[in-house]
Design a protein around this motif. Sequence first.
Motif, PDB file in Angstrom:
ATOM      1  N   ASP A  75       0.848  -1.182   0.000  1.00  0.00           N
ATOM      2  CA  ASP A  75       0.000   0.000   0.000  1.00  0.00           C
ATOM      3  C   ASP A  75       0.888   1.238   0.000  1.00  0.00           C
ATOM      4  OD1 ASP A  75       1.058  -0.007   2.559  1.00  0.00           O
ATOM      5  OD2 ASP A  75      -0.830  -0.538   3.541  1.00  0.00           O
ATOM      6  N   GLU A  76       0.271   2.389   0.174  1.00  0.00           N
ATOM      7  CA  GLU A  76       1.030   3.639   0.137  1.00  0.00           C
ATOM      8  C   GLU A  76       2.135   3.642   1.179  1.00  0.00           C
ATOM      9  OE1 GLU A  76       0.366   8.471   0.716  1.00  0.00           O
ATOM     10  OE2 GLU A  76      -1.357   7.155   0.344  1.00  0.00           O
ATOM     11  N   THR A  78       3.771   1.170   2.390  1.00  0.00           N
ATOM     12  CA  THR A  78       4.852   0.274   1.975  1.00  0.00           C
ATOM     13  C   THR A  78       5.781   0.969   0.995  1.00  0.00           C
ATOM     14  OG1 THR A  78       3.352  -1.609   2.204  1.00  0.00           O
ATOM     15  CG2 THR A  78       5.383  -1.977   0.972  1.00  0.00           C
ATOM     16  N   VAL A  79       5.205   1.646   0.012  1.00  0.00           N
ATOM     17  CA  VAL A  79       6.017   2.356  -0.981  1.00  0.00           C
ATOM     18  C   VAL A  79       6.823   3.469  -0.317  1.00  0.00           C
ATOM     19  CG1 VAL A  79       5.934   3.827  -3.032  1.00  0.00           C
ATOM     20  CG2 VAL A  79       4.473   1.801  -2.892  1.00  0.00           C
ATOM     21  N   LEU A  80       6.191   4.202   0.580  1.00  0.00           N
ATOM     22  CA  LEU A  80       6.890   5.281   1.280  1.00  0.00           C
ATOM     23  C   LEU A  80       8.044   4.725   2.114  1.00  0.00           C
ATOM     24  CD1 LEU A  80       3.855   7.458   2.460  1.00  0.00           C
ATOM     25  CD2 LEU A  80       5.410   7.921   0.560  1.00  0.00           C
ATOM     26  N   GLU A  81       7.818   3.577   2.748  1.00  0.00           N
ATOM     27  CA  GLU A  81       8.862   2.980   3.580  1.00  0.00           C
ATOM     28  C   GLU A  81      10.056   2.525   2.741  1.00  0.00           C
ATOM     29  OE1 GLU A  81       8.530   0.212   7.322  1.00  0.00           O
ATOM     30  OE2 GLU A  81       8.416  -1.036   5.505  1.00  0.00           O
ATOM     31  N   HIS A  82       9.786   1.897   1.597  1.00  0.00           N
ATOM     32  CA  HIS A  82      10.878   1.456   0.734  1.00  0.00           C
ATOM     33  C   HIS A  82      11.723   2.641   0.286  1.00  0.00           C
ATOM     34  CE1 HIS A  82      10.705  -2.883  -0.326  1.00  0.00           C
ATOM     35  NE2 HIS A  82       9.520  -2.797   0.217  1.00  0.00           N
ATOM     36  N   ARG A 218      -9.652   4.703  -1.414  1.00  0.00           N
ATOM     37  CA  ARG A 218      -9.610   5.206  -0.044  1.00  0.00           C
ATOM     38  C   ARG A 218      -8.181   5.486   0.415  1.00  0.00           C
ATOM     39  NH1 ARG A 218     -10.779  -0.204   0.332  1.00  0.00           N
ATOM     40  NH2 ARG A 218      -9.283  -1.511   1.470  1.00  0.00           N
ATOM     41  N   GLU A 219      -7.201   4.886  -0.270  1.00  0.00           N
ATOM     42  CA  GLU A 219      -5.797   5.107   0.083  1.00  0.00           C
ATOM     43  C   GLU A 219      -5.230   6.345  -0.598  1.00  0.00           C
ATOM     44  OE1 GLU A 219      -3.174   1.525   0.139  1.00  0.00           O
ATOM     45  OE2 GLU A 219      -4.860   0.599  -0.879  1.00  0.00           O
TER      46      GLU A 219
END
Length: 234
Positions: A75-76, A78-82, A218-219
């Motif tokens: 999700d969003e 996850t992408v931000l964390e990577h 919703r994300e």
Amino acid sequence: MPKKYGVKEKDQVVTHILNLVLTGTLRSGDRVDRNEIAQGLGISRVPIQEALVQLEHDGIVSTRYHRGAFIERFDEATVLEHHELDGLLNGIASARAAANPTPRILGELDALLRSLRVAQEPRTFAEIAWEYRRVVNDEYAGPRLHATIRASQNLIPRVFFMTYQHSRDDMLPFYEAENDAIHRRDPRAARAACVGRAELMAKTMVAELCRRGVFASRECSETSVAQSPSVPAG
């Protein structure tokens, strides 16, 4: 699908599975069909298992005993964390470069920065930017840091930004700031430039994945969808 000569079959499977995730074909909790991949890529199950081991190590899939491999949460956040990890890890190497720049490294980075300034095509810019990172990391990142950086880049496929039309305008200021910080021997500023670049890349990728419908509505905020760069699917 024909085999890609010169590319390890394991890496081909990794790229294939990531593409399924980034296009929304596979979503959080979905089971990875090994037989379908083997048939589609025309390869044996051995490189598929090798790829799944790597993807589990990198946090992309999880394996369940006697049940198979499943896509981890994607999700969003996850992408931000990577991207956050990628910025921090590259920042370590860049800070080391700023702490101890050599004339050879400064010369190589200056030449690459000049090429970045005049690069017109997104693919060209992305390839030069990748080389800039390689020069810094090869010189200042040890084996463990190198391996961790590679893992953090799995959800940041190179082809994604090779087709992003605003790469040069958006990313060049961060490379200018990083190069200047290395010349000034300012590790903190070099690290900050890497983190800032990764943050912008994260926002760009999230906006595009929202536009593609990979993330549920919703994300996705209205702002992120409006700012989507409309990158063609990889």
